[in-house]
Design a protein around this motif. Structure first.
Motif, PDB file in Angstrom:
ATOM      1  N   MET A  24      64.106  15.847  95.844  1.00 48.90           N
ATOM      2  CA  MET A  24      63.599  15.755  94.459  1.00 48.90           C
ATOM      3  C   MET A  24      65.108  15.750  93.483  1.00 48.90           C
ATOM      4  SD  MET A  24      60.427  18.032  94.103  1.00 48.90           S
ATOM      5  CE  MET A  24      58.799  17.804  95.192  1.00 48.90           C
ATOM      6  N   LEU A  25      65.737  16.549  93.907  1.00 48.31           N
ATOM      7  CA  LEU A  25      67.204  16.783  93.391  1.00 48.31           C
ATOM      8  C   LEU A  25      67.889  15.394  93.314  1.00 48.31           C
ATOM      9  CD1 LEU A  25      68.671  18.950  91.598  1.00 48.31           C
ATOM     10  CD2 LEU A  25      69.797  19.578  93.766  1.00 48.31           C
ATOM     11  N   ARG A  26      67.960  14.766  94.524  1.00 49.02           N
ATOM     12  CA  ARG A  26      68.468  13.265  94.639  1.00 49.02           C
ATOM     13  C   ARG A  26      67.797  12.411  93.688  1.00 49.02           C
ATOM     14  NH1 ARG A  26      69.172  14.714 100.776  1.00 49.02           N
ATOM     15  NH2 ARG A  26      71.356  14.896 100.903  1.00 49.02           N
ATOM     16  N   ARG A  29      69.049  13.058  90.162  1.00 47.22           N
ATOM     17  CA  ARG A  29      70.646  12.789  90.200  1.00 47.22           C
ATOM     18  C   ARG A  29      70.842  11.238  89.375  1.00 47.22           C
ATOM     19  NH1 ARG A  29      73.121  12.081  95.676  1.00 47.22           N
ATOM     20  NH2 ARG A  29      71.665   9.923  95.579  1.00 47.22           N
ATOM     21  N   ASP A  30      70.124  10.369  89.794  1.00 45.94           N
ATOM     22  CA  ASP A  30      70.673   8.990  89.163  1.00 45.94           C
ATOM     23  C   ASP A  30      69.659   8.845  87.649  1.00 45.94           C
ATOM     24  OD1 ASP A  30      71.762   8.673  91.738  1.00 45.94           O
ATOM     25  OD2 ASP A  30      69.957   7.869  92.591  1.00 45.94           O
ATOM     26  N   ARG A  31      68.652   9.373  87.561  1.00 43.58           N
ATOM     27  CA  ARG A  31      68.288   8.962  86.277  1.00 43.58           C
ATOM     28  C   ARG A  31      66.947  10.096  85.864  1.00 43.58           C
ATOM     29  NH1 ARG A  31      63.253   5.813  86.433  1.00 43.58           N
ATOM     30  NH2 ARG A  31      62.858   5.062  88.499  1.00 43.58           N
ATOM     31  N   PRO A  32      66.619  10.267  84.658  1.00 37.92           N
ATOM     32  CA  PRO A  32      65.686  11.233  84.399  1.00 37.92           C
ATOM     33  C   PRO A  32      64.294  10.848  85.085  1.00 37.92           C
ATOM     34  CG  PRO A  32      66.852  10.619  82.310  1.00 37.92           C
ATOM     35  CD  PRO A  32      67.671   9.678  83.459  1.00 37.92           C
ATOM     36  N   LEU A  62      69.386  24.129  88.324  1.00 40.19           N
ATOM     37  CA  LEU A  62      69.854  22.735  88.989  1.00 40.19           C
ATOM     38  C   LEU A  62      69.081  21.563  88.265  1.00 40.19           C
ATOM     39  CD1 LEU A  62      69.358  23.931  92.733  1.00 40.19           C
ATOM     40  CD2 LEU A  62      71.553  23.616  91.490  1.00 40.19           C
ATOM     41  N   VAL A  63      67.947  21.681  87.483  1.00 41.47           N
ATOM     42  CA  VAL A  63      67.471  20.706  86.645  1.00 41.47           C
ATOM     43  C   VAL A  63      67.142  21.061  85.258  1.00 41.47           C
ATOM     44  CG1 VAL A  63      66.509  19.385  88.837  1.00 41.47           C
ATOM     45  CG2 VAL A  63      64.894  20.957  87.497  1.00 41.47           C
ATOM     46  N   ALA A  64      66.964  20.394  84.297  1.00 36.21           N
ATOM     47  CA  ALA A  64      66.350  20.562  83.073  1.00 36.21           C
ATOM     48  C   ALA A  64      65.374  19.521  82.793  1.00 36.21           C
ATOM     49  CB  ALA A  64      67.660  20.428  82.140  1.00 36.21           C
ATOM     50  N   TYR A  74      62.349  15.151  84.073  1.00 34.13           N
ATOM     51  CA  TYR A  74      63.661  16.076  84.666  1.00 34.13           C
ATOM     52  C   TYR A  74      65.032  15.392  84.996  1.00 34.13           C
ATOM     53  CZ  TYR A  74      59.683  19.073  85.310  1.00 34.13           C
ATOM     54  OH  TYR A  74      58.321  20.090  84.918  1.00 34.13           O
ATOM     55  N   VAL A  75      65.847  16.137  84.763  1.00 33.17           N
ATOM     56  CA  VAL A  75      67.170  15.572  85.233  1.00 33.17           C
ATOM     57  C   VAL A  75      68.008  16.501  85.818  1.00 33.17           C
ATOM     58  CG1 VAL A  75      67.152  13.993  82.823  1.00 33.17           C
ATOM     59  CG2 VAL A  75      68.136  16.560  82.703  1.00 33.17           C
ATOM     60  N   LEU A  76      69.201  16.137  86.405  1.00 32.39           N
ATOM     61  CA  LEU A  76      69.973  16.936  87.081  1.00 32.39           C
ATOM     62  C   LEU A  76      70.856  17.721  86.278  1.00 32.39           C
ATOM     63  CD1 LEU A  76      71.564  17.544  89.932  1.00 32.39           C
ATOM     64  CD2 LEU A  76      73.078  15.810  89.330  1.00 32.39           C
TER      65      LEU A  76
END
Length: 108
Positions: A24-26, A29-32, A62-64, A74-76
């Motif tokens: 999920m973090l990956r 990582r690239d876009r919301p 780790l995410v916001a 959700y974004v990194l």
């Protein structure tokens, strides 16, 4: 206190112990991404379970979450990753430098 792991690093490591959370973090990582978008990448868990995993990642720093109308995206959080990286660098300062030659010897 020397030798103690900062609480944020401890929470991040705990959150990343679950392979789905790493995936999920990956994704973010690239876009919301919305919960529904993230859930679409996992066929074996419910959207509610995805939300719980995202809550763990958010609580670990780790995410916001950003609101976009009715959606929650959700974004990194780079700061969360940087804090974890800093902890690992402090824990094992020459680790990556020592791993690089070993990986090259193995053809990796």
């Amino acid at each position: 206190m020397p030798g103690r792991m900062p609480p944020t690093s401890q929470a991040a490591l705990k959150a990343l112990a679950e392979p789905r959370r790493v995936a999920m973090l990956r994704l973010v990582r690239d876009r919301p991404r919305s919960v529904g978008d993230i859930a679409g990448h996992f066929g074996d868990i419910t959207q509610q379970a995805v939300s719980q995993h995202l809550r763990e990642l958010r609580e670990a720093g780790l995410v916001a979450v950003h609101k976009d109308g009715q959606r929650r995206l959700y974004v990194l959080r780079p700061e969360g990753i940087e804090g974890l990286e800093s902890f690992l660098r402090d824990l094992w300062p020459s680790g990556l430098e020592r791993l690089e030659p070993a990986a090259e010897e193995d053809g990796g």
